[in-house]
Design an enzyme around this catalytic site. Structure first.
Site, PDB file in Angstrom:
ATOM      1  N   HIS A  82      47.234  85.011  81.668  1.00  0.00           N
ATOM      2  CA  HIS A  82      46.216  84.623  81.141  1.00  0.00           C
ATOM      3  C   HIS A  82      45.923  83.461  81.155  1.00  0.00           C
ATOM      4  O   HIS A  82      44.817  82.436  81.161  1.00  0.00           O
ATOM      5  CB  HIS A  82      45.098  85.709  81.373  1.00  0.00           C
ATOM      6  CG  HIS A  82      44.730  87.289  82.111  1.00  0.00           C
ATOM      7  ND1 HIS A  82      44.741  87.357  83.040  1.00  0.00           N
ATOM      8  CD2 HIS A  82      44.975  88.043  82.271  1.00  0.00           C
ATOM      9  CE1 HIS A  82      44.765  88.261  83.641  1.00  0.00           C
ATOM     10  NE2 HIS A  82      44.602  88.863  82.184  1.00  0.00           N
ATOM     11  N   ASP A 246      53.908  89.474  81.136  1.00  0.00           N
ATOM     12  CA  ASP A 246      54.430  90.686  80.338  1.00  0.00           C
ATOM     13  C   ASP A 246      54.120  91.904  80.775  1.00  0.00           C
ATOM     14  O   ASP A 246      55.789  92.862  81.213  1.00  0.00           O
ATOM     15  CB  ASP A 246      53.778  90.595  78.788  1.00  0.00           C
ATOM     16  CG  ASP A 246      52.246  90.803  78.677  1.00  0.00           C
ATOM     17  OD1 ASP A 246      51.769  90.852  80.016  1.00  0.00           O
ATOM     18  OD2 ASP A 246      51.641  90.261  78.052  1.00  0.00           O
TER      19      ASP A 246
END
Length: 498
Positions: A82, A246
């Site tokens: 993000h 991740d």
């Protein structure tokens, strides 16, 4: 004898971790890490060049720890999702990157929801964006630093930037694109109309990266990057994979199947599973993001997880081991309940929320306080799993916990108690870096998605810890109902203590 290897990177909020693994069998040859500058909400920022410095340091450490110098055939980078990275026409960062846990764009996001419509947004991208999503940070920049957008030539995410630094290619992957707020995972297209609403009419298409398929190379490592990383300068090209988010890489690194329960307990908390069809949650709790294998990874991500334990240890005058000991020593009585929205919350979307303790009495013990501190984030995660179930998503597989929070015996035991089922921890301290290695091996071998998934299964780490639920006299259904009442979150029909 020459040892061929791959290099996997996890550039997280706290640090950069690097693993070097054998190309054929996945055996760990060396690892290294380097810290990132601390960053906390509401204004949580890091400069991309600090990621590069940590990446270089961690890689050099990992290579130095190999028994013999390996020949790196491929690299893949996974990173915190993000974040907003803005580059000028020369590829230089224009400002520090706003991170996923930066909440300054909350008012901008609310305005966008009013203009786009919550249900329309969910139908078009599979998620209800929060202040964590990239588009909120871009809208904030348009309002507060419009000249920065005027100078912007490229809009990237953290893992995109490190891939760009390695290769000079402006690329991303489906997992990361699906967390921006302006990408349709089903069509594979950017939604530039939403960017018009966030930042005004511009030539957005020219600023956005190319979205790569799961095993498509991004390019090869540039000589200047190879030199900074300490790679063997023998003239051999090092391929760079598309990389990813991740949590998405961690799921791949653990070799999990559709329906398995991935419970991540790190800076953020995550409950996720994989599936083959797109997910749209009208409530906005579940993010129907893409995974690294061409499918989907529906997940719920909370803001407050392992860091709550750090706060608890400080307030109770102990360390994390002491906190765990206290929590496990608590009796079977009801005790206090914590809603752990210490820094606001992401899901549910309450950036201005604060934590709340209830049911404190004059008889409350230090042990009961410790247990409540440990249980609070876990109750948030069970709420997250209920929301996955409510969307019809299969989460009947085994529960696998990952992240720094799993180092706490109390966290694992209380999680098993709350789930009413066994919790496993796999031998993968750095699941995200491991997943990046899996992708790198598939790219090095010119594999398709089936080959990628086969590597993930063959490299699946063994179980190192199994924790079974205890038989206690606690009323876990009442505990969960009390948490929901205080959190202001409806207790779904799917909720149960088992």
């Amino acid at each position: 004898m020459t040892e061929f290897a791959v290099l996997g990177v996890d550039s997280s909020t706290q640090s950069c971790k690097v693993e070097v693994r054998e190309l054929d069998g996945g055996r760990l040859l060396g690892s290294g890490s380097a810290a990132h500058p601390p960053a906390f909400p509401p204004c949580s920022e890091q400069h991309p060049l600090e990621w590069v410095a940590a990446f270089a340091s961690a890689t050099r450490t990992a290579l130095a720890r190999c028994a013999q110098p390996p020949v790196i055939k491929a690299i893949s980078v996974a990173a915190q999702c993000h974040g907003l990275v803005l580059l000028d026409e020369h590829g230089n960062p224009l400002r520090a990157a706003k991170l996923w846990n930066d909440t300054t764009g909350t008012p901008n996001l609310a305005a966008l929801v009013d203009r786009i419509g919550a249900q329309q947004w969910i139908r078009s991208i599979g998620s209800m964006p929060t202040a964590a999503f990239t588009i909120a940070k871009l809208a904030w920049t348009a309002e507060h630093e419009p000249q920065v957008l005027d100078w912007t030539a490229s809009i990237l995410l953290p893992h995109d930037y490190l891939t760009y630094w390695l290769t000079g290619a402006r690329v991303t992957d489906r997992s990361e694109a699906s967390g921006t707020g302006y990408f349709n995972t089903e069509t594979g297209q950017w939604i530039t109309e939403y960017l018009d609403l966030a930042g005004g009419r511009r030539d957005w298409s020219s600023m956005l990266p190319t979205v790569l398929a799961p095993c498509r190379p991004a390019g090869t490592v540039r000589p200047v990057a190879a030199d900074a990383l300490g790679l063997d300068a023998d003239g051999a090209e090092v391929i760079v994979g598309p990389g990813g988010g991740d949590q998405h890489a961690a799921y791949l690194g653990l070799g999990l199947d559709d329906g398995d329960q991935y419970i991540g307990i790190g800076t953020s908390g995550v409950v996720a599973t994989s599936c083959r069809t797109a997910v749209f949650d009208p409530s906005g709790m579940v993010d129907g993001v893409a995974d690294l294998t061409g499918g989907y990874l529906p997940l719920v991500s909370t803001l407050n997880a392992a860091r709550v334990g750090e706060v608890a240890a400080r307030l109770l005058g102990t360390d994390l081991a002491g906190l765990a000991g206290l929590a496990l020593a608590a009796g079977d009585g009801p005790g206090p309940v914590l809603v752990p929205f210490l820094d606001g919350e992401r899901k549910p979307d309450r950036p201005a929320a604060r934590g709340a303790f209830v049911d404190l009495t004059s008889h409350t013990t230090r042990e009961e306080l410790a247990r409540a501190f440990v249980e609070g984030p876990l109750l948030s995660l069970l709420n997250a799993r209920d929301n996955l179930r409510a969307c019809g998503i299969d989460v009947s597989g085994g529960a696998v916990a990952a992240g720094g929070g799993t180092r706490s015996a109390a966290t694992l035991q209380l999680l098993a108690d709350l789930l009413g089922d066994e919790v496993s921890v796999l031998d993968a301290d750095e699941a995200t870096a491991r997943g990046a290695c899996v992708q790198a091996a598939a790219v090095a071998g010119e594999m398709d998605v089936a080959g990628l998934m086969d590597v993930a299964k063959r490299w699946r780490p063994p179980v190192v810890t199994r924790v079974s639920p205890r038989r206690t006299g606690r009323d876990l259904a009442a505990l969960r109902a009390r948490w929901h009442a205080v959190a202001g979150s409806p207790l779904l029909d799917a909720a149960s203590p088992s």
